[in-house]
Enzyme design. Structure first.
Site, PDB file in Angstrom:
ATOM      1  N   PRO A  25      42.508  46.231  44.922  1.00 11.55           N
ATOM      2  CG  PRO A  25      41.693  46.446  42.741  1.00 11.55           C
ATOM      3  CD  PRO A  25      41.333  45.900  44.090  1.00 11.55           C
ATOM      4  CE1 TYR A  44      32.874  38.769  48.114  1.00  5.40           C
ATOM      5  CE2 TYR A  44      32.599  38.813  45.741  1.00  5.40           C
ATOM      6  CZ  TYR A  44      33.417  38.802  46.852  1.00  5.40           C
ATOM      7  OH  TYR A  44      34.784  38.816  46.688  1.00  5.40           O
TER       8      TYR A  44
END
Length: 281
Positions: free
Chosen positions: A205, A58
């Site tokens: 998710p 990231y």
């Protein structure tokens, strides 16, 4: 292992709240975006989040540095977990796997510096490097744990067979695979984690499917007095006691919506209806 308060003991001894936060969407770019990202990270801790997930991938470590700026010195009970094994080539600028022992050691040292810690309590291998023997990759992490640089070892995007092979080398505390209400490809891995008491951190998710699935989730949400996003997270929390969702966002309002999902309770009937959705997504 879980407790009655909605916490989980990663590795059998590291307590975190089951609903965490994924920091991938936080921007480290200078200016208003960075300020907003710092505010989101700090608000997550204010809301009681005790598990924050980041990675070298990231921003090439910029995300780790952002979290350190926002939260260091870290409050007691906060776990910031990071991932190594995916790096950018200095020659081409392309990202690729590199889990050679020497590379893993270098990446862990960089993570310690960026996070401003002496030990990463949970260090996850972002991807298994197909060019390096698995035993060498996991063995190096085990050595780093013995040396005190990491506390527990996790894996990401692995099969059940790869998880079993890694566990033959050393103890594995967590697995981070893609998994959500409408995408259950890694169900066998989740089942293996549940059987062994290994934390399962589903990334992505929350996901949206076809019109039928979307309508059913919306209907359950209306019944439960929740949002569709909260219903998807509540389903994950109810799916297995080892599931620790890590939804991410760059907005405080969305963060607060996600965290509130921990209080949503689905009825057995609602769960059954949601369970059937994977086949129609």
């Amino acid at each position: 292992m879980t407790s009655d308060t909605g916490t989980f003991l990663i590795g059998g001894d590291l307590a975190v709240r089951r609903l965490g936060f994924g920091a991938m969407h936080l921007s480290a770019a200078p200016g208003p975006e960075r300020a907003a990202s710092l505010a989101v990270a700090r608000r997550a801790v204010e809301l009681g989040v005790t598990l924050i997930d980041t990675a070298h991938l990231y921003g090439g470590g910029a995300n780790e540095e952002l979290l350190a700026e926002a939260l260091h010195p870290y409050p007691d009970g906060l776990l910031v977990t990071t991932k190594v094994g995916v790096v950018r080539s200095p020659e081409t600028g392309e990202w690729g796997y590199d889990s050679r022992p020497v590379a893993l050691r270098e990446q862990v040292d960089h993570a310690l510096r960026r996070l401003r810690v002496e030990r990463v309590e949970l260090l996850q291998l972002h991807r298994i490097d197909p060019e390096t023997p698995l035993a060498d990759q996991i063995g190096t992490l085990a050595e780093l744990r013995t040396e005190g640089k990491i506390g527990r070892i996790g894996l990401s995007e692995v099969t059940a067979a790869e998880l079993a092979a890694a566990r033959e080398v050393t103890a594995i505390a967590s697995v981070q695979n893609r998994y959500n209400l409408l995408d259950r490809e890694h169900e066998p891995v989740l089942d293996a984690c549940e059987a062994a008491g290994i934390a399962f951190l589903p990334w992505r998710p929350v996901a949206w499917g076809g019109a039928g699935a979307t309508a059913e989730v919306a209907a359950v949400a209306a019944e439960a007095g929740a949002t569709p996003t909260q219903v998807m997270l509540a389903w994950l929390l109810a799916r297995s006691p080892v599931v620790l969702p890590i939804p991410g966002t760059s907005r405080v309002a969305h963060l607060e919506e996600n965290v509130a999902a921990a209080d949503v309770r689905l009825t057995p009937s609602q769960r059954d209806r949601l369970d059937r959705l994977a086949a129609t997504a």
